[in-house]
Design an enzyme around this catalytic site. Sequence first.
Site, short mmCIF file in Angstrom:
data_model
loop_
_atom_site.label_atom_id
_atom_site.label_comp_id
_atom_site.label_asym_id
_atom_site.label_seq_id
_atom_site.Cartn_x
_atom_site.Cartn_y
_atom_site.Cartn_z
N ASP A 192 0.68 -1.18 -0.03
CA ASP A 192 0.01 -0.03 -0.03
C ASP A 192 0.81 1.20 -0.05
OD1 ASP A 192 -2.43 -1.47 0.11
OD2 ASP A 192 -2.40 -1.56 2.22
N GLY A 193 1.96 1.35 0.41
CA GLY A 193 2.88 2.36 0.62
C GLY A 193 3.46 2.83 -0.74
N THR A 236 0.32 -5.47 3.92
CA THR A 236 -1.33 -5.67 4.01
C THR A 236 -2.11 -5.68 2.54
OG1 THR A 236 -0.90 -3.84 5.71
CG2 THR A 236 -3.12 -4.42 5.22
N ARG A 305 4.62 -7.70 11.66
CA ARG A 305 4.95 -6.62 12.57
C ARG A 305 3.65 -6.02 12.86
NH1 ARG A 305 5.75 -4.65 7.46
NH2 ARG A 305 5.24 -2.51 6.81
N GLY A 545 -0.78 3.73 6.10
CA GLY A 545 0.40 3.20 6.39
C GLY A 545 1.54 4.15 6.78
C1 LIG Z 1 -8.47 -9.83 16.83
C2 LIG Z 1 -8.08 -9.89 15.62
C3 LIG Z 1 -8.28 -8.34 15.12
C4 LIG Z 1 -7.89 -8.12 13.73
C5 LIG Z 1 -8.34 -6.86 13.17
C6 LIG Z 1 -8.10 -6.54 11.87
C7 LIG Z 1 -8.46 -5.12 11.40
C8 LIG Z 1 -7.99 -4.77 10.28
C9 LIG Z 1 -8.20 -3.70 9.45
C10 LIG Z 1 -7.33 -3.45 8.34
C11 LIG Z 1 -7.50 -2.21 7.84
C12 LIG Z 1 -6.31 -2.08 6.79
C13 LIG Z 1 -6.17 -0.72 6.41
C14 LIG Z 1 -5.16 -0.66 5.47
C15 LIG Z 1 -3.88 -0.13 6.09
C16 LIG Z 1 -2.71 -0.11 5.05
O1 LIG Z 1 -2.77 0.92 3.96
C17 LIG Z 1 -1.61 0.20 5.88
C18 LIG Z 1 -0.32 -0.05 5.03
O2 LIG Z 1 -0.26 -1.14 4.46
P1 LIG Z 1 1.27 -1.67 3.85
O3 LIG Z 1 2.31 -1.98 5.16
O4 LIG Z 1 1.16 -3.14 3.26
O5 LIG Z 1 1.79 -0.73 3.16
N1 LIG Z 1 -1.59 -0.92 6.92
C19 LIG Z 1 -1.87 -0.60 8.27
O6 LIG Z 1 -1.55 0.37 8.64
C20 LIG Z 1 -1.88 -1.85 8.91
C21 LIG Z 1 -2.93 -1.78 10.05
C22 LIG Z 1 -3.26 -2.97 10.46
C23 LIG Z 1 -3.71 -3.03 11.46
C24 LIG Z 1 -3.80 -4.64 12.04
C25 LIG Z 1 -3.92 -4.58 13.38
C26 LIG Z 1 -4.04 -6.03 13.75
C27 LIG Z 1 -4.65 -5.96 15.18
C28 LIG Z 1 -4.32 -7.34 16.00
C29 LIG Z 1 -4.88 -6.94 17.42
C30 LIG Z 1 -4.80 -8.24 18.03
C31 LIG Z 1 -5.53 -7.88 19.65
C32 LIG Z 1 -5.20 -9.39 20.18
C33 LIG Z 1 -5.80 -9.20 21.57
C34 LIG Z 1 -5.81 -10.49 22.38
N1 LIG Z 2 14.05 1.13 -2.49
C1 LIG Z 2 13.41 1.43 -1.48
N2 LIG Z 2 14.02 1.79 -0.17
C2 LIG Z 2 13.48 2.10 0.76
N3 LIG Z 2 12.17 2.40 0.79
C3 LIG Z 2 11.23 2.21 -0.47
C4 LIG Z 2 11.82 1.88 -1.45
N4 LIG Z 2 11.20 1.74 -2.22
C5 LIG Z 2 9.88 2.19 -1.68
N5 LIG Z 2 9.98 2.46 -0.30
C6 LIG Z 2 9.11 2.69 0.37
O1 LIG Z 2 8.82 1.69 1.33
C7 LIG Z 2 7.66 1.72 1.95
C8 LIG Z 2 7.11 0.46 2.19
O2 LIG Z 2 6.66 -0.39 0.89
P1 LIG Z 2 5.41 -1.16 0.58
O3 LIG Z 2 5.76 -1.73 -0.93
O4 LIG Z 2 4.10 -0.50 0.87
O5 LIG Z 2 5.71 -2.40 1.73
P2 LIG Z 2 5.01 -3.06 2.73
O6 LIG Z 2 3.65 -3.18 2.50
O7 LIG Z 2 5.70 -4.04 3.28
O8 LIG Z 2 4.93 -1.70 3.65
C9 LIG Z 2 6.87 2.56 1.22
O9 LIG Z 2 6.29 3.58 1.97
C10 LIG Z 2 7.84 3.29 -0.03
O10 LIG Z 2 7.64 4.48 -0.10
#
Ligand SMILES: CCCCCCCCCCCCC/C=C/[C@@H](O)[C@H](COP(=O)(O)O)NC(=O)CCCCCCCCCCCCCCC
Ligand SMILES: Nc1ncnc2c1ncn2[C@@H]1O[C@H](COP(=O)(O)OP(=O)(O)O)[C@@H](O)[C@H]1O
Length: 593
Positions: A192-193, A236, A305, A545
């Site tokens: 998503d980043g 994600t 993470r 994110g």
């Molecule tokens: C108890 C299980 C709880 C599961 C809760 C799931 C909620 C999921 C909501 C997902 C919303 C996703 C919105 C997207 C965000 C993304 O843009 C963004 C970036 O993604 P990238 O790293 O691929 O670039 N991702 C995020 O910001 C990650 C948000 C994820 C939050 C997940 C949280 C998991 C929580 C687990 C709680 C566990 C509590 C357990 C207590 C015993």
């Molecule tokens: N070559 C690079 N080195 C460091 N960071 C980078 C590079 N290319 C992209 N990124 C940054 O890495 C971050 C995470 O990338 P993404 O592809 O969304 O992976 P993830 O889902 O694991 O977070 C993005 O915010 C992007 O801007």
Amino acid sequence: METDSGRMESSVWLGSKRHRALLSGWRFSWTELDKKNRDKNTISVPVSEVIAVMEGQVEIQPQKKVKDTDRDFTVFYVKRSNTSGGKAPLWSLGRSQFCCPSRDLRDQWVTQLRIALKTHCPSRPHRLLVFINPYGGKKKGKQIYHSTVAPLFELAGISSHVVVTERANQARDHILKKDLTGFDGVVCVGGDGMFSELLHGVIGRTQQEAGVSEHDPCVMLQPCDLHIGIIPAGSTDCVCFATVGVNDPVTSALHIIIGDSQPLDVCSVHHHSTLVRYSVSLVGYGFYGDVLAESERRRWMGPLRYDYSGFLVYLCNRSYQGIVQYLPADSQITSPRDNSRCLSGCKVCSESTERLFPRSESCSSLYSRQLSQYSIDSEGEWLSVEGSFRCVSLTCMSSSCPRSPKGLSPSAHLADGTGDLILVRNTNPLGFLTYLHRHTNTQDQFDLPFVEVHRVKAVRFSFPPNEEDDEDEPKESRNITAGIPGDPGTLSEGNVESGRLGSQQHLAEKPREQGMKEKGRKKRDYLCGLCSSKRSPTSVWNCDGEILPYSEILCRVHGQLVRLFARGIEEDTVSRKYHEGSRNCQGRCILHN
Ligand SMILES: CCCCCCCCCCCCC/C=C/[C@@H](O)[C@H](COP(=O)(O)O)NC(=O)CCCCCCCCCCCCCCC
Ligand SMILES: Nc1ncnc2c1ncn2[C@@H]1O[C@H](COP(=O)(O)OP(=O)(O)O)[C@@H](O)[C@H]1O
Ligand SMILES: [Ca+2]
């Protein structure tokens, strides 16, 4: 054999079985014939889902092999896996090798099918600019692209220019500054980043060219023509999942090849009159902000993470004071609790197109009218909610992802010009766990006394006045964690483990004189103090994110601002077949393959 314009029919052989092949308008089908010439099974493919037509017997997996025989031709097309229980079908590459009675006939088939492809698929991309983040997700971006996606693009005759990024924001800067002539779309291989980089590049470039100021929250942004494709290879991958229904590189590559087009709402986030970022999925304060802040220093864990940090943050049991103001959308049209789902061909979204871009006015006059007259305060009455919140989330789409297949707001629409604002008030730990857990099952996460959800056009977040007095510095500068805009330390490749990296230079940045030292201290304080007894009274905003450098923000939803190479989530195969008997299928919804 029979041909006339757009129609062709003849006998062909598939292996040892005789078939009747038929090209009729936008469909190509072949029917097995038994010994008495009676029809047996038919496979029917819309021309729009034919990937390539090649002379000879061709294979591309595991390697490309061409046996150039005189009477054979091979058709590659989209094939769907059987799914049920609400899961969208996976797409794979179907292949059928046909043998004709003569070379002449073979040549005619190839010519007619290729003409049909040109006629019925005018919007397929020919040239793509591809950005691979080698560090996203499980760090398999390069491998996924070269082994799975590139052979499909080559088969479909798409030429691609590939950039493997060496730093964060390289893809965004490339799109903002370099010559893009000849490209029909941009594609990211990452999470998503990485998508967000392309989003900022494409929106920024389009506004630059149109002479529109992105900073003004009231401005009518220019919709972007350049399509964005996503090959999921991140953590994600919510944007891909919510627009395609599965996170699968082959499915996404095939959507790109056939030139699918899915408009998408985008939220612009402003601080005073400065644009901070754009978002399509989550703008979240409280729990999701804390999870992101925690997770940044654990990038080495990969996608896990978020779960680990989620667990820690959950144990902290925190809630935050705030004032949330919102501009409600027209509740007569839809509601976040109407139990509907935004699926491929969604009626709500297509009717919104008319509302968002009325056809009666020419584009330019409409544009200048809206530019001059739009005011965020003249759009209706703002409502206000004050309290202590576990989390405040705004999402322009369902934000479904594998962790939560129905998402943050299951009935949100991809392209209706609205977002869903979810307010989770302070509650006991079990209550909040129930709320979180309902994201993973069929129970309604909004049917809880401490949760409210509103369909909105804009949102403002601020702090109650007395909050300001508790600390020795204004809140705007208190919430600094990882990913500080303009922080040179986060921009290098070697620093990728340390977090999300930098924000657009042309967007809002904190004054540089604050200095690295101060930022480092605040980052440490925030993270270490997360669960400590001397709690910080504020959280941070998670914007797709990325951590925002400001707490007091204004968000505005821009309907259908960008377009993806996607078509929305398809119904599962079982439901589709069930419905087929009762509806008059048009175009791509009929599938027997
Ligand atoms: C108890 C299980 C709880 C599961 C809760 C799931 C909620 C999921 C909501 C997902 C919303 C996703 C919105 C997207 C965000 C993304 O843009 C963004 C970036 O993604 P990238 O790293 O691929 O670039 N991702 C995020 O910001 C990650 C948000 C994820 C939050 C997940 C949280 C998991 C929580 C687990 C709680 C566990 C509590 C357990 C207590 C015993
Ligand atoms: N070559 C690079 N080195 C460091 N960071 C980078 C590079 N290319 C992209 N990124 C940054 O890495 C971050 C995470 O990338 P993404 O592809 O969304 O992976 P993830 O889902 O694991 O977070 C993005 O915010 C992007 O801007
Ligand atoms: Ca929406």
